[in-house]
Scaffold this motif. Structure first.
Motif, PDB file in Angstrom:
ATOM      1  N   ALA A 111       0.832  -1.122  -0.115  1.00  0.00           N
ATOM      2  CA  ALA A 111       0.035   0.113   0.089  1.00  0.00           C
ATOM      3  C   ALA A 111       0.751   1.197   0.203  1.00  0.00           C
ATOM      4  CB  ALA A 111      -0.908   0.010   1.184  1.00  0.00           C
ATOM      5  N   SER A 112       1.943   1.025   0.512  1.00  0.00           N
ATOM      6  CA  SER A 112       3.072   2.417   0.645  1.00  0.00           C
ATOM      7  C   SER A 112       3.843   2.424  -0.518  1.00  0.00           C
ATOM      8  CB  SER A 112       3.557   2.401   1.819  1.00  0.00           C
ATOM      9  OG  SER A 112       4.509   1.288   1.794  1.00  0.00           O
ATOM     10  N   GLY A 113       3.813   1.513  -1.445  1.00  0.00           N
ATOM     11  CA  GLY A 113       4.645   1.511  -2.591  1.00  0.00           C
ATOM     12  C   GLY A 113       6.217   1.130  -2.012  1.00  0.00           C
ATOM     13  N   ASP A 114       6.103   0.456  -0.830  1.00  0.00           N
ATOM     14  CA  ASP A 114       7.508  -0.281  -0.356  1.00  0.00           C
ATOM     15  C   ASP A 114       8.452   0.939   0.023  1.00  0.00           C
ATOM     16  OD1 ASP A 114       8.984  -2.101   0.725  1.00  0.00           O
ATOM     17  OD2 ASP A 114       9.827  -2.505  -1.173  1.00  0.00           O
ATOM     18  N   THR A 115       7.861   2.130   0.684  1.00  0.00           N
ATOM     19  CA  THR A 115       8.470   3.216   0.940  1.00  0.00           C
ATOM     20  C   THR A 115       8.940   3.443   2.451  1.00  0.00           C
ATOM     21  OG1 THR A 115       6.493   4.699   1.389  1.00  0.00           O
ATOM     22  CG2 THR A 115       7.360   4.621  -0.891  1.00  0.00           C
ATOM     23  N   ASP A 116       8.642   2.404   3.224  1.00  0.00           N
ATOM     24  CA  ASP A 116       9.151   2.091   4.785  1.00  0.00           C
ATOM     25  C   ASP A 116       8.469   3.357   5.387  1.00  0.00           C
ATOM     26  OD1 ASP A 116      10.189   1.392   7.143  1.00  0.00           O
ATOM     27  OD2 ASP A 116      12.088   2.539   6.705  1.00  0.00           O
ATOM     28  N   PRO A 117       7.275   3.560   5.335  1.00  0.00           N
ATOM     29  CA  PRO A 117       6.645   4.826   6.045  1.00  0.00           C
ATOM     30  C   PRO A 117       6.607   4.582   7.595  1.00  0.00           C
ATOM     31  CG  PRO A 117       4.870   2.716   5.561  1.00  0.00           C
ATOM     32  CD  PRO A 117       6.172   2.559   5.189  1.00  0.00           C
ATOM     33  N   ARG A 118       6.796   5.917   8.142  1.00  0.00           N
ATOM     34  CA  ARG A 118       6.757   6.077   9.484  1.00  0.00           C
ATOM     35  C   ARG A 118       5.492   5.795  10.100  1.00  0.00           C
ATOM     36  NH1 ARG A 118       7.224  10.720  11.767  1.00  0.00           N
ATOM     37  NH2 ARG A 118       6.588  11.720   9.869  1.00  0.00           N
ATOM     38  N   THR A 120       3.088   7.293  12.012  1.00  0.00           N
ATOM     39  CA  THR A 120       2.511   8.556  12.420  1.00  0.00           C
ATOM     40  C   THR A 120       1.389   8.698  13.510  1.00  0.00           C
ATOM     41  OG1 THR A 120       0.958   8.841  10.723  1.00  0.00           O
ATOM     42  CG2 THR A 120       3.205   9.712  10.366  1.00  0.00           C
ATOM     43  N   GLN A 121       1.002   9.499  14.043  1.00  0.00           N
ATOM     44  CA  GLN A 121      -0.250   9.541  15.158  1.00  0.00           C
ATOM     45  C   GLN A 121      -1.262   9.305  14.403  1.00  0.00           C
ATOM     46  OE1 GLN A 121       0.172   9.360  18.337  1.00  0.00           O
ATOM     47  NE2 GLN A 121      -2.237   9.766  18.529  1.00  0.00           N
ATOM     48  N   ARG A 122      -1.533   9.905  13.106  1.00  0.00           N
ATOM     49  CA  ARG A 122      -2.771   9.598  12.067  1.00  0.00           C
ATOM     50  C   ARG A 122      -3.028   8.065  11.798  1.00  0.00           C
ATOM     51  NH1 ARG A 122      -3.491  12.015   6.388  1.00  0.00           N
ATOM     52  NH2 ARG A 122      -5.652  10.989   5.741  1.00  0.00           N
ATOM     53  N   SER A 123      -1.494   7.549  11.545  1.00  0.00           N
ATOM     54  CA  SER A 123      -1.823   6.099  11.230  1.00  0.00           C
ATOM     55  C   SER A 123      -2.002   5.073  12.430  1.00  0.00           C
ATOM     56  CB  SER A 123      -0.333   5.809  10.450  1.00  0.00           C
ATOM     57  OG  SER A 123       0.526   6.015  10.867  1.00  0.00           O
ATOM     58  N   ARG A 124      -1.410   5.634  13.466  1.00  0.00           N
ATOM     59  CA  ARG A 124      -1.549   4.717  14.649  1.00  0.00           C
ATOM     60  C   ARG A 124      -3.396   4.761  14.987  1.00  0.00           C
ATOM     61  NH1 ARG A 124       1.949   3.572  18.535  1.00  0.00           N
ATOM     62  NH2 ARG A 124       3.404   4.947  17.892  1.00  0.00           N
ATOM     63  N   ILE A 125      -3.767   6.171  14.789  1.00  0.00           N
ATOM     64  CA  ILE A 125      -5.035   6.285  15.170  1.00  0.00           C
ATOM     65  C   ILE A 125      -5.971   5.341  14.208  1.00  0.00           C
ATOM     66  CG2 ILE A 125      -7.241   7.859  14.774  1.00  0.00           C
ATOM     67  CD1 ILE A 125      -4.983   9.935  16.347  1.00  0.00           C
ATOM     68  N   ALA A 126      -5.763   5.547  13.028  1.00  0.00           N
ATOM     69  CA  ALA A 126      -6.383   4.779  11.970  1.00  0.00           C
ATOM     70  C   ALA A 126      -6.477   3.280  12.150  1.00  0.00           C
ATOM     71  CB  ALA A 126      -5.974   4.880  10.621  1.00  0.00           C
ATOM     72  N   LEU A 127      -5.110   2.616  12.410  1.00  0.00           N
ATOM     73  CA  LEU A 127      -4.918   1.076  12.759  1.00  0.00           C
ATOM     74  C   LEU A 127      -5.750   0.815  14.187  1.00  0.00           C
ATOM     75  CD1 LEU A 127      -3.538  -1.228  12.097  1.00  0.00           C
ATOM     76  CD2 LEU A 127      -1.459  -0.678  13.480  1.00  0.00           C
TER      77      LEU A 127
END
Length: 133
Positions: A111-118, A120-127
């Motif tokens: 999903a991230s295009g293999d970009t090693d995404p950090r 973030t607070q936003r992604s943590r909340i989504a998860l």
């Protein structure tokens, strides 16, 4: 009455739950036999928290419980808290990752295009929203 030093461990709760889930397919005695326990009572001791699971027994018990061996290994290592071998394994290899977790990681990479995404607070909340946490 014997002490139960591992009664509140995740491993004891997991083994107890898997035995219940597998009850329509096989008995606890059959699970113990498949796992290679010479004493069928040992499985009762593990699930009640009287005994901990030896690391070398993880693969056979995982097969008998029809569960991911990496997940069971992580639970067994957590149960062995303070054990220098367990500490060394965590330090060197990190937490064992189950097949299900590998699927999540693969999806994140895709999903991230293999970009090693950090994370973030936003992604943590989504998860956490996915898991209703």
């Amino acid at each position: 009455m014997p002490k139960k030093p591992f009664a509140d461990s995740k491993l004891a709760r997991f083994v107890d739950q898997r035995i219940l889930e597998l009850r329509p397919k096989k008995s606890q005695a059959e699970i113990a036999e498949i796992a290679g326990f010479t004493n069928a009572n040992f499985l009762s001791m593990v699930k009640s928290g009287v005994s901990k699971l030896a690391i070398d027994r993880v693969p056979a018990l995982a097969k008998a419980l029809e569960c991911d061996p990496a997940y069971l290994l992580r639970l067994a290592l957590e149960q062995a808290e303070g054990n220098t071998a367990a500490v060394a394994i965590f330090e060197i290899l990190g937490d064992p990752i189950s097949e299900n977790e590998r699927g999540w990681i693969a999806e994140i990479r895709d999903a991230s295009g293999d970009t090693d995404p950090r994370l973030t607070q936003r992604s943590r909340i989504a998860l956490r929203t996915i898991f209703l946490k």
